[in-house]
Design a protein around this motif. Sequence first.
Motif, PDB file in Angstrom:
ATOM      1  N   LEU A 198       0.838  -1.203   0.000  1.00  0.00           N
ATOM      2  CA  LEU A 198       0.000   0.000   0.000  1.00  0.00           C
ATOM      3  C   LEU A 198       0.877   1.259   0.000  1.00  0.00           C
ATOM      4  CD1 LEU A 198      -2.858   1.201   0.214  1.00  0.00           C
ATOM      5  CD2 LEU A 198      -2.701   0.951   2.683  1.00  0.00           C
ATOM      6  N   ARG A 242      -2.106   1.809  -3.533  1.00  0.00           N
ATOM      7  CA  ARG A 242      -3.341   1.074  -3.787  1.00  0.00           C
ATOM      8  C   ARG A 242      -3.289  -0.216  -2.954  1.00  0.00           C
ATOM      9  NH1 ARG A 242      -3.848   5.314  -5.806  1.00  0.00           N
ATOM     10  NH2 ARG A 242      -4.648   5.903  -7.865  1.00  0.00           N
ATOM     11  N   GLY A 243      -4.458  -0.776  -2.671  1.00  0.00           N
ATOM     12  CA  GLY A 243      -4.487  -1.935  -1.775  1.00  0.00           C
ATOM     13  C   GLY A 243      -4.750  -3.259  -2.464  1.00  0.00           C
TER      14      GLY A 243
END
Length: 324
Positions: free
Chosen positions: A128, A133-134
């Motif tokens: 992350l 972004r995950g």
Amino acid sequence: MLIDKFGRNINYLRIAVTDRCNLRCNYCMPENQHFVEREQLLTYEEIIRLVALLSEHGISKVRVTGGEPFVRKDISSLLKNLGSIENIKQVSITTNGVLTFSHIADLIAAGIKNVNLSLDTLKRDKFLQLTHRGDFLKVLNSFHALLANDFNVKLNMVVMGSNINEILDFVELTKALPVSVRFIEEMPFNGQGHAYSGLEWNYTKILSHIETKYKLYKEQDPANAIAVHYKPEGHMGSIAVIPAFSRTLCGSCNRLRITATGGVRTCLYGNEVLNVRDLMRNGVDDVRLLEEIQNAVYNKPMDGFTAAASAKAKVPESMSLIGG
Ligand SMILES: Nc1nc2c(ncn2[C@@H]2O[C@H](COP(=O)(O)OP(=O)(O)OP(=O)(O)O)[C@@H](O)[C@H]2O)c(=O)[nH]1
Ligand SMILES: C[S@@+](CC[C@H](N)C(=O)[O-])C[C@H]1O[C@@H](n2cnc3c(N)ncnc32)[C@H](O)[C@@H]1O
Ligand code: SF4
Ligand code: SF4
């Protein structure tokens, strides 16, 4: 044939199919990256025309890259069409893995066997931090699905300050998995609007660090490789280091790049020297198109240092338009 003035035979074409991406890797693109308008991208028809032409003149390997190739609409049709061009022996793809899982059947249908997957950390929270972004679990899913489907998978890990403590974990991954992990020197293409802070970990430092824990055997490097390959003792997979910033392997460079907007770059570190999208949209015929590209290739810089020295001074570009 596409030959430069130093006698290098150019048979490997890298095409960026988009500059857009679903991640924001720190070393590649800022959160507020400006993307080009869709009409500025090469169309699939233009890409196929180019590759078909160049395949008759020595290009036998094509890599689809970006930006993230899988964010471009209907990429599967392009992959399939590239794979059916007679003299193209290998179509490969470089991807961040976020959307790859759902395209595995398309890759198989297109005859693609080689997938380079970029992954800079094996930790979810760090992912992350590095990409903003995950999607870590999606990338892992893609990785394992690719291996389960017998793709030749190379993992690209860009070595930077924040992941050096994972270098050995990435080597460990090669113990029981048939994967090639490639440690890449960070390059100055970050699109951040500030200068590159300099290379902290070059390929020799990366190798020495790995050798503190693993016994490495030198493997034969494939022709025109930009990586130096090793086998850790007793491991199923292998490792390699890519001296992308040190630029020690330019003497055998066989690469030509087409950016997402049709720019021809004869060296990663050089400027765009020709725009084939503009030529094609102005009605150029194949004979003249080929001549222009051959001329550009002939004048390919000797190495990445010469190319950088003559490139216009500019804010560091993002790698996403060039394709890596
Ligand atoms: N300096 C330099 N770096 C490169 C070159 N080609 C690729 N790289 C870098 O190497 C890394 C891996 O690139 P990939 O897209 O996986 O392609 P590749 O290494 O050509 O892949 P293979 O065909 O599997 O050898 C990326 O960070 C690229 O930017 C090159 O010609 N010069
Ligand atoms: C630009 S990306 C495009 C394809 C896809 N989005 C991906 O990340 O695999 C291609 C390769 O370039 C590498 N790359 C991007 N910026 C870089 C940088 N500043 N230094 C070194 N490698 C970089 C990425 O890690 C990736 O392996
Ligand atoms: S390296 Fe690839 S995944 Fe990361 S931001 Fe650049 S284009 Fe996207
Ligand atoms: S730096 Fe330029 S000449 Fe050297 S390997 Fe990369 S693209 Fe080829």
